[in-house]
Structure formats: structure tokens, C-alpha cells
Design a protein around this motif. Sequence first.
Motif, PDB file in Angstrom:
ATOM      1  N   ASP A 267       0.828  -1.211   0.000  1.00 33.07           N
ATOM      2  CA  ASP A 267       0.000   0.000   0.000  1.00 33.07           C
ATOM      3  C   ASP A 267       0.859   1.256   0.000  1.00 33.07           C
ATOM      4  O   ASP A 267       0.616   2.194  -0.762  1.00 33.07           O
ATOM      5  N   ARG A 268       1.875   1.261   0.836  1.00 36.12           N
ATOM      6  CA  ARG A 268       2.717   2.460   0.968  1.00 36.12           C
ATOM      7  C   ARG A 268       3.517   2.733  -0.310  1.00 36.12           C
ATOM      8  O   ARG A 268       3.811   3.876  -0.622  1.00 36.12           O
ATOM      9  N   LEU A 269       3.848   1.693  -1.043  1.00 37.02           N
ATOM     10  CA  LEU A 269       4.504   1.895  -2.335  1.00 37.02           C
ATOM     11  C   LEU A 269       3.511   2.439  -3.360  1.00 37.02           C
ATOM     12  O   LEU A 269       3.825   3.357  -4.117  1.00 37.02           O
ATOM     13  N   LEU A 270       2.320   1.873  -3.379  1.00 35.29           N
ATOM     14  CA  LEU A 270       1.293   2.349  -4.310  1.00 35.29           C
ATOM     15  C   LEU A 270       0.915   3.807  -4.051  1.00 35.29           C
ATOM     16  O   LEU A 270       0.563   4.535  -4.984  1.00 35.29           O
ATOM     17  N   LEU A 271       1.002   4.235  -2.812  1.00 26.93           N
ATOM     18  CA  LEU A 271       0.606   5.596  -2.453  1.00 26.93           C
ATOM     19  C   LEU A 271       1.503   6.673  -3.058  1.00 26.93           C
ATOM     20  O   LEU A 271       1.172   7.856  -2.998  1.00 26.93           O
ATOM     21  N   HIS A 272       2.598   6.276  -3.704  1.00 23.82           N
ATOM     22  CA  HIS A 272       3.378   7.257  -4.468  1.00 23.82           C
ATOM     23  C   HIS A 272       2.549   7.790  -5.634  1.00 23.82           C
ATOM     24  O   HIS A 272       2.833   8.875  -6.146  1.00 23.82           O
ATOM     25  N   SER A 273       1.530   7.041  -6.049  1.00 21.32           N
ATOM     26  CA  SER A 273       0.605   7.489  -7.097  1.00 21.32           C
ATOM     27  C   SER A 273      -0.820   7.304  -6.578  1.00 21.32           C
ATOM     28  O   SER A 273      -1.415   6.231  -6.752  1.00 21.32           O
ATOM     29  N   PRO A 274      -1.389   8.317  -5.941  1.00 26.71           N
ATOM     30  CA  PRO A 274      -2.738   8.166  -5.381  1.00 26.71           C
ATOM     31  C   PRO A 274      -3.788   7.675  -6.375  1.00 26.71           C
ATOM     32  O   PRO A 274      -4.591   6.801  -6.014  1.00 26.71           O
ATOM     33  N   PRO A 275      -3.826   8.145  -7.646  1.00 24.46           N
ATOM     34  CA  PRO A 275      -4.846   7.608  -8.553  1.00 24.46           C
ATOM     35  C   PRO A 275      -4.679   6.111  -8.810  1.00 24.46           C
ATOM     36  O   PRO A 275      -5.665   5.379  -8.886  1.00 24.46           O
ATOM     37  N   VAL A 276      -3.443   5.657  -8.940  1.00 32.85           N
ATOM     38  CA  VAL A 276      -3.203   4.225  -9.137  1.00 32.85           C
ATOM     39  C   VAL A 276      -3.608   3.463  -7.874  1.00 32.85           C
ATOM     40  O   VAL A 276      -4.266   2.427  -7.948  1.00 32.85           O
ATOM     41  N   ALA A 277      -3.240   3.990  -6.715  1.00 25.91           N
ATOM     42  CA  ALA A 277      -3.588   3.326  -5.452  1.00 25.91           C
ATOM     43  C   ALA A 277      -5.105   3.214  -5.281  1.00 25.91           C
ATOM     44  O   ALA A 277      -5.608   2.181  -4.824  1.00 25.91           O
ATOM     45  N   GLU A 278      -5.834   4.256  -5.672  1.00 23.12           N
ATOM     46  CA  GLU A 278      -7.297   4.217  -5.551  1.00 23.12           C
ATOM     47  C   GLU A 278      -7.904   3.179  -6.483  1.00 23.12           C
ATOM     48  O   GLU A 278      -8.803   2.428  -6.096  1.00 23.12           O
ATOM     49  N   GLY A 279      -7.439   3.133  -7.719  1.00 20.37           N
ATOM     50  CA  GLY A 279      -7.936   2.131  -8.664  1.00 20.37           C
ATOM     51  C   GLY A 279      -7.600   0.724  -8.224  1.00 20.37           C
ATOM     52  O   GLY A 279      -8.433  -0.190  -8.297  1.00 20.37           O
ATOM     53  N   TRP A 280      -6.398   0.533  -7.772  1.00 28.48           N
ATOM     54  CA  TRP A 280      -5.937  -0.761  -7.259  1.00 28.48           C
ATOM     55  C   TRP A 280      -6.837  -1.196  -6.106  1.00 28.48           C
ATOM     56  O   TRP A 280      -7.301  -2.330  -6.062  1.00 28.48           O
ATOM     57  N   ASN A 281      -7.050  -0.284  -5.178  1.00 31.55           N
ATOM     58  CA  ASN A 281      -7.871  -0.573  -4.003  1.00 31.55           C
ATOM     59  C   ASN A 281      -9.282  -1.008  -4.400  1.00 31.55           C
ATOM     60  O   ASN A 281      -9.816  -1.974  -3.848  1.00 31.55           O
ATOM     61  N   ALA A 282      -9.865  -0.308  -5.365  1.00 32.17           N
ATOM     62  CA  ALA A 282     -11.222  -0.650  -5.801  1.00 32.17           C
ATOM     63  C   ALA A 282     -11.247  -2.030  -6.468  1.00 32.17           C
ATOM     64  O   ALA A 282     -12.109  -2.868  -6.154  1.00 32.17           O
ATOM     65  N   LEU A 283     -10.306  -2.287  -7.374  1.00 31.76           N
ATOM     66  CA  LEU A 283     -10.278  -3.570  -8.071  1.00 31.76           C
ATOM     67  C   LEU A 283     -10.009  -4.725  -7.122  1.00 31.76           C
ATOM     68  O   LEU A 283     -10.754  -5.714  -7.106  1.00 31.76           O
ATOM     69  N   LEU A 284      -8.966  -4.623  -6.323  1.00 35.01           N
ATOM     70  CA  LEU A 284      -8.628  -5.726  -5.435  1.00 35.01           C
ATOM     71  C   LEU A 284      -9.663  -5.894  -4.329  1.00 35.01           C
ATOM     72  O   LEU A 284      -9.936  -7.016  -3.909  1.00 35.01           O
ATOM     73  N   GLY A 285     -10.277  -4.805  -3.918  1.00 29.79           N
ATOM     74  CA  GLY A 285     -11.365  -4.918  -2.948  1.00 29.79           C
ATOM     75  C   GLY A 285     -12.531  -5.704  -3.520  1.00 29.79           C
ATOM     76  O   GLY A 285     -13.119  -6.558  -2.854  1.00 29.79           O
ATOM     77  N   ALA A 286     -12.856  -5.444  -4.791  1.00 29.26           N
ATOM     78  CA  ALA A 286     -13.945  -6.184  -5.447  1.00 29.26           C
ATOM     79  C   ALA A 286     -13.575  -7.655  -5.619  1.00 29.26           C
ATOM     80  O   ALA A 286     -14.405  -8.539  -5.396  1.00 29.26           O
ATOM     81  N   LEU A 287     -12.336  -7.932  -6.008  1.00 27.84           N
ATOM     82  CA  LEU A 287     -11.922  -9.322  -6.214  1.00 27.84           C
ATOM     83  C   LEU A 287     -11.899 -10.112  -4.911  1.00 27.84           C
ATOM     84  O   LEU A 287     -12.241 -11.287  -4.892  1.00 27.84           O
ATOM     85  N   ARG A 288     -11.507  -9.472  -3.837  1.00 31.21           N
ATOM     86  CA  ARG A 288     -11.400 -10.191  -2.567  1.00 31.21           C
ATOM     87  C   ARG A 288     -12.705 -10.174  -1.772  1.00 31.21           C
ATOM     88  O   ARG A 288     -13.010 -11.118  -1.076  1.00 31.21           O
TER      89      ARG A 288
END
Length: 185
Positions: free
Chosen positions: A30-51
Motif C-alpha cells: 500500500d505504501r509503495l502504491l501511495l506514491h501514485s494516489p490515482p493508481v492506489a485508488e484504482g488498485w484498491n477498488a479492483l482488489l477490494g472487489a476481487l477479494r
Amino acid sequence: MTARLPEASGEGPTGDLLRARRGGTLTVLDRLLLHSPPVAEGWNALLGALRGGSTLPADLRELVVLRVAVLTGAEFEWTAHEPIGRRAGLTDRHLRRLRAAEPTADPAAEPADGPVWTPAQAAVLAFTDASARAVDVPDAVFAAVREHLDDRQVVELTVLVGGYCMVSRFLVAMRVPPSDGEVAG
């Protein structure tokens, strides 16, 4: 070994979104992804849906995640998901076979205590290997999955394989070391 980039602070609204999905904590991922907030938000939404929004049974979902970890060499992902897989019913025998080059090969050679995989698990593993290795899934492999999964589940399976290939590739490229208890994705 440490990751190739420093960890971002985790402060701000995107960090709060990730923390909410994770139950209050942030992982190294998460902390690595947070270097790009838009990518982190998209990642969070996708992986949240998958899990959290998938109708795939937990054992099938974790078979996919763990097999992708093996195929891509993402030890962080394996370490993070092995306990989840065990809670979903995977045994030591399953986990050993997942690490094999061909986990579903030669079913006639199964030990006397029966096959390792249910028919649905074997079909999902064959699909995972085909999709993760060659991208194109042969018709026979797709047909075998269709015997066990409905339309929604086929979509979820396909995106799960691709999504966790993405997770693995990020983890491996960033050289995120395995940890104890952090969940990838």
C-alpha cells in the motif's frame, strides 16, 4: 532485502481508503502504491472487489492467488495468502502441489487417499496456468471451467488471474520482501 522505493507516508484520503479496506493498517505494498494516489485508488477498488465482492468460493480464489504467486515468483504474495488459503480449506498437500511445475498433471498417479483436487479446483488451476502463462485459454480448458462456474464466476476468475498477475508483477519488480501476515492485493 528492502523494496526498491521508499514507503510513502500513508497520510491523506487515499491512505484512508486503503486503511479502511485493510482494517486500519497499511502494508508495504500500500505504501509503495501511495506514491501514485490515482493508481492506489484504482488498485484498491479492483482488489477490494476481487477479494470482497466475488462469488467464487474462497478455496478457488486462494488457489488462483497462490498459484499466480508460484508462477510469478512473488514470495510476498505466497506468504501473505498461505494462511488465508488454509482458512479456506487448503491443506499441506494442496500447498505442496501448488508449488509443482504442473499441479494437476497425471491424475492417475494420485496416492491411495484420492485425488488432491476436486474437479472444480483442477479446472480452475488449469485455467489459471493457461491464462497466467500464455494469456490465451484453450477451448477445452475454458469448457472445463464452465462445467463448474456460472457467467459471473467466469468473469471473476478471469479478472482474478489477471489482477493477481498485476499484483505479483508489482511486488517482484519492486522487490517487496515477504513479510509475516501482510496481505497482498
